[in-house]
Design a protein around this motif. Structure first.
Motif, short mmCIF file in Angstrom:
data_model
loop_
_atom_site.label_atom_id
_atom_site.label_comp_id
_atom_site.label_asym_id
_atom_site.label_seq_id
_atom_site.Cartn_x
_atom_site.Cartn_y
_atom_site.Cartn_z
N PRO A 285 31.26 -10.76 -77.36
CA PRO A 285 31.99 -10.41 -76.15
C PRO A 285 31.05 -9.78 -75.14
O PRO A 285 30.20 -8.96 -75.50
N ASP A 286 31.18 -10.17 -73.89
CA ASP A 286 30.25 -9.73 -72.85
C ASP A 286 30.68 -8.37 -72.30
O ASP A 286 31.79 -8.24 -71.76
N PRO A 287 29.83 -7.34 -72.42
CA PRO A 287 30.22 -6.03 -71.89
C PRO A 287 30.34 -6.02 -70.37
O PRO A 287 30.94 -5.09 -69.81
N LEU A 288 29.78 -7.04 -69.69
CA LEU A 288 29.81 -7.08 -68.24
C LEU A 288 30.75 -8.16 -67.70
O LEU A 288 30.53 -8.73 -66.64
N VAL A 289 31.83 -8.42 -68.45
CA VAL A 289 32.90 -9.28 -67.98
C VAL A 289 34.22 -8.58 -68.25
O VAL A 289 34.51 -8.22 -69.39
N MET A 290 35.01 -8.38 -67.20
CA MET A 290 36.30 -7.70 -67.33
C MET A 290 37.24 -8.52 -68.22
O MET A 290 37.04 -9.71 -68.45
N ALA A 291 38.27 -7.87 -68.71
CA ALA A 291 39.26 -8.54 -69.55
C ALA A 291 39.90 -9.73 -68.85
O ALA A 291 40.28 -10.70 -69.50
N LEU B 285 29.49 -0.75 -78.22
CA LEU B 285 29.49 0.67 -78.54
C LEU B 285 28.25 1.34 -77.97
O LEU B 285 28.34 2.41 -77.34
N VAL B 286 27.08 0.72 -78.15
CA VAL B 286 25.86 1.27 -77.57
C VAL B 286 25.96 1.29 -76.05
O VAL B 286 25.55 2.25 -75.39
N ALA B 287 26.55 0.24 -75.47
CA ALA B 287 26.69 0.16 -74.01
C ALA B 287 27.54 1.30 -73.45
O ALA B 287 27.32 1.74 -72.31
N LEU B 288 28.52 1.78 -74.23
CA LEU B 288 29.36 2.87 -73.75
C LEU B 288 28.57 4.15 -73.49
O LEU B 288 29.03 5.03 -72.76
N ILE B 289 27.38 4.27 -74.07
CA ILE B 289 26.56 5.47 -73.90
C ILE B 289 25.86 5.45 -72.54
O ILE B 289 25.48 6.50 -72.02
N ALA B 290 25.68 4.29 -71.96
CA ALA B 290 24.96 4.15 -70.68
C ALA B 290 25.60 5.00 -69.58
O ALA B 290 26.83 5.15 -69.54
N PRO B 291 24.75 5.56 -68.69
CA PRO B 291 23.30 5.43 -68.57
C PRO B 291 22.52 6.50 -69.32
O PRO B 291 21.32 6.63 -69.11
N ARG B 292 23.20 7.28 -70.18
CA ARG B 292 22.48 8.26 -70.98
C ARG B 292 21.59 7.54 -72.00
O ARG B 292 21.70 6.33 -72.18
N SER B 293 20.76 8.28 -72.69
CA SER B 293 19.78 7.68 -73.59
C SER B 293 20.33 7.50 -75.01
O SER B 293 21.14 8.30 -75.48
N ALA B 294 19.86 6.45 -75.66
CA ALA B 294 20.23 6.20 -77.05
C ALA B 294 19.02 5.67 -77.81
O ALA B 294 18.20 4.94 -77.25
N TYR B 295 18.93 6.03 -79.08
CA TYR B 295 17.84 5.58 -79.95
C TYR B 295 18.47 5.06 -81.24
O TYR B 295 19.23 5.77 -81.90
N ILE B 296 18.13 3.82 -81.59
CA ILE B 296 18.64 3.19 -82.80
C ILE B 296 17.45 2.95 -83.73
O ILE B 296 16.42 2.42 -83.30
N ALA B 297 17.57 3.34 -84.99
CA ALA B 297 16.48 3.18 -85.94
C ALA B 297 16.95 2.47 -87.19
O ALA B 297 18.08 2.65 -87.65
N LEU C 141 19.55 -6.09 -82.33
CA LEU C 141 20.24 -6.97 -81.38
C LEU C 141 21.34 -6.24 -80.62
O LEU C 141 21.62 -6.59 -79.46
N SER C 142 21.93 -5.24 -81.22
CA SER C 142 22.90 -4.43 -80.47
C SER C 142 22.24 -3.75 -79.28
O SER C 142 22.81 -3.67 -78.19
N VAL C 143 21.02 -3.27 -79.49
CA VAL C 143 20.28 -2.64 -78.39
C VAL C 143 19.98 -3.67 -77.30
O VAL C 143 20.19 -3.42 -76.11
N VAL C 144 19.51 -4.84 -77.71
CA VAL C 144 19.17 -5.89 -76.75
C VAL C 144 20.38 -6.28 -75.91
O VAL C 144 20.29 -6.41 -74.68
N HIS C 145 21.52 -6.45 -76.55
CA HIS C 145 22.71 -6.92 -75.84
C HIS C 145 23.45 -5.80 -75.10
O HIS C 145 24.31 -6.09 -74.25
N ALA C 146 23.10 -4.55 -75.38
CA ALA C 146 23.63 -3.44 -74.59
C ALA C 146 22.78 -3.19 -73.35
O ALA C 146 23.27 -2.64 -72.35
N ALA C 147 21.53 -3.60 -73.39
CA ALA C 147 20.57 -3.28 -72.32
C ALA C 147 21.01 -3.71 -70.93
O ALA C 147 20.73 -3.00 -69.95
#
Length: 431
Positions: free
Chosen positions: A46-52, A341-353, A368-374
């Motif tokens: 699902p695209d985080p940058l497309v409205m419902a 979920l990662v995208a919801l943190i934007a524009p604050r910082s997040a680190y995934i390990a 890939l979650s990081v890549v697709h949240a970017a």
């Protein structure tokens, strides 16, 4: 004292318990699951940058509306809806010292009462660099939950021995669901307190079982005892632990020795899932850190790699809202996935390990979650993950507004991880 819970070991899912056994006992990943990239099913995220309604999100001004849509879906279909800050919330500093960690730190222990009658509470253990406190400089601080009590992170004899219910584990000094003196410092390898202090950071930690004991009891214990039983979209344990992190943040905001504008919420494994949800739902956290959080955390569910939605809801049904169980073996029907979920943190910082040998948690799926949240982070004016689309080499962290690394080793927290998180904070907070 923090609330206790009555249970027998039969009430605990054995597999759920195994996920936090000592690292030495987790050398093999659970059998019968997919660890082959060639067998990952085809999927569309699902695209985080497309409205419902199908409208593209092309400006930062549109993001708050889209963010609310995504947030509501996670509330209804994944983690569940939690109550707000309780009216009876209050705090008591019950112990403090200016001579901790070989004289380098101050220590305080704070009880957070969730109700006016003081029937349910959690304890926060806090270490702060003494030189910063004496100079009256508020300290940037890491806030995290721990698995077996505050007393397990250090051999410091002044730390109150937890009286809360725990999963029995002789290696952690827990017998008949109670901590013993043998459990002091049992998890110290995951908590390099002196190194954190030497780097100029504070550490605040809470035993997660103070908030909600980790077994399926029908939501009758911990903080749930103060509320009515949840509906199908009511808060599961992950949301409850995240709620507890926000209540800890309520205290940190009152402590003049802590820089509440520079608090990083950190978690490992299931507590990494909780830290991600806390960072997504509470904008007061400046940095959100997920360590080996896997399914229901940073890993894409649609990949069905390692642990799956079906398995996690079977073995740990109390972690998510009841609605989430319908997506077992049916991940593509879920209207959200973990990159959002990662995208919801934007524009604050997040680190995934991730950890190379922790295939159960799907390191590639976490990356890939990081890549697709970017794209969301870039839309909001940050550098995202710096354009990275390929997993970095092992032990070579990427640090932009988003950070990521995959290190050698297994499902654990190491000094390598902590050094990376502090390097990241140095960059993000300008230390």
């Amino acid at each position: 004292m923090p609330t206790t819970a009555k249970a027998t070991s039969l009430q605990i899912a054995a597999f759920c318990f195994a996920l936090t056994l000592p690292t030495a006992m987790l050398s093999a990943q659970p059998a019968g699951f997919n660890y082959d990239e060639a067998k990952v099913p085809a999927y569309t995220l699902p695209d985080p940058l497309v409205m419902a309604d199908g409208t593209p999100v092309t400006s930062a001004e549109q993001w708050p509306k889209r963010r609310e849509e995504i947030m509501q879906l996670f509330l209804e279909e994944v983690y569940g809806k939690a109550p707000g800050k309780p009216e009876g919330l209050h705090f008591e500093v019950f112990e403090q010292s200016d001579d901790a960690v070989n004289g380098k730190a101050t220590r305080k222990q704070v009880r957070v009462y969730f109700d006016a009658d003081e029937t349910v509470a959690m304890d926060i253990l806090i270490y702060l660099p003494k030189k910063s406190v004496e100079a009256k400089k508020p300290v940037p601080t890491y806030l995290s939950l721990n698995f077996y009590g505050n007393h397990t992170i250090s051999n410091d004899p002044a730390i109150l021995l937890s009286e809360s219910w725990m999963r029995s584990n002789k290696e952690q000094g827990v017998v008949d669901h109670r901590a013993t003196e043998a459990s002091r410092g049992a998890s110290a390898s995951r908590w390099p307190v002196e190194m954190i202090i030497d780097r100029g950071y504070g550490l605040a930690t809470v035993y997660y079982g103070d908030i909600d004991p980790d077994f399926d009891d029908g939501f009758k214990n911990g903080v749930h005892a103060l509320y009515d039983s949840p509906a199908k979209d009511g808060w599961g344990s992950i949301a409850t632990w995240a709620w507890g992190l926000s209540r800890a943040m309520d205290y940190l905001e009152t402590d003049a020795e802590i820089d509440a504008k520079r608090v990083a919420v950190f978690g490992h494994s299931r507590l990494g899932k909780a830290s991600l949800w806390a960072g997504a739902s509470d904008p007061r956290f400046s940095i959100t850190i997920s360590n080996d959080s896997g399914c229901g955390g940073a890993a894409l569910s649609r990949r069905a790699f390692g642990e799956t939605v079906a398995q996690i809801n079977k073995t740990c049904p109390h972690w998510f809202c009841d609605n989430n169980s319908q997506y077992g073996n049916n991940e593509s029907a879920c209207p959200v996935d973990q990159h959002q979920l990662v995208a919801l943190i934007a524009p604050r910082s997040a680190y995934i390990a991730s950890a190379k040998e922790d295939t159960w948690a799907d390191p590639r799926g976490e990356f890939l979650s990081v890549v697709h949240a970017a794209p969301v982070f870039r839309l909001l004016g940050t550098d995202g993950i710096g354009g990275q689309t390929e997993m970095p080499p092992v032990n070579e962290p990427i640090m932009h507004t988003l950070g990521y690394h995959v290190r050698t080793g297994k499902h654990d927290v190491t000094d390598f991880d902590w050094n990376a998180y502090m390097d990241f904070a140095d960059k993000r907070w300008g230390k």
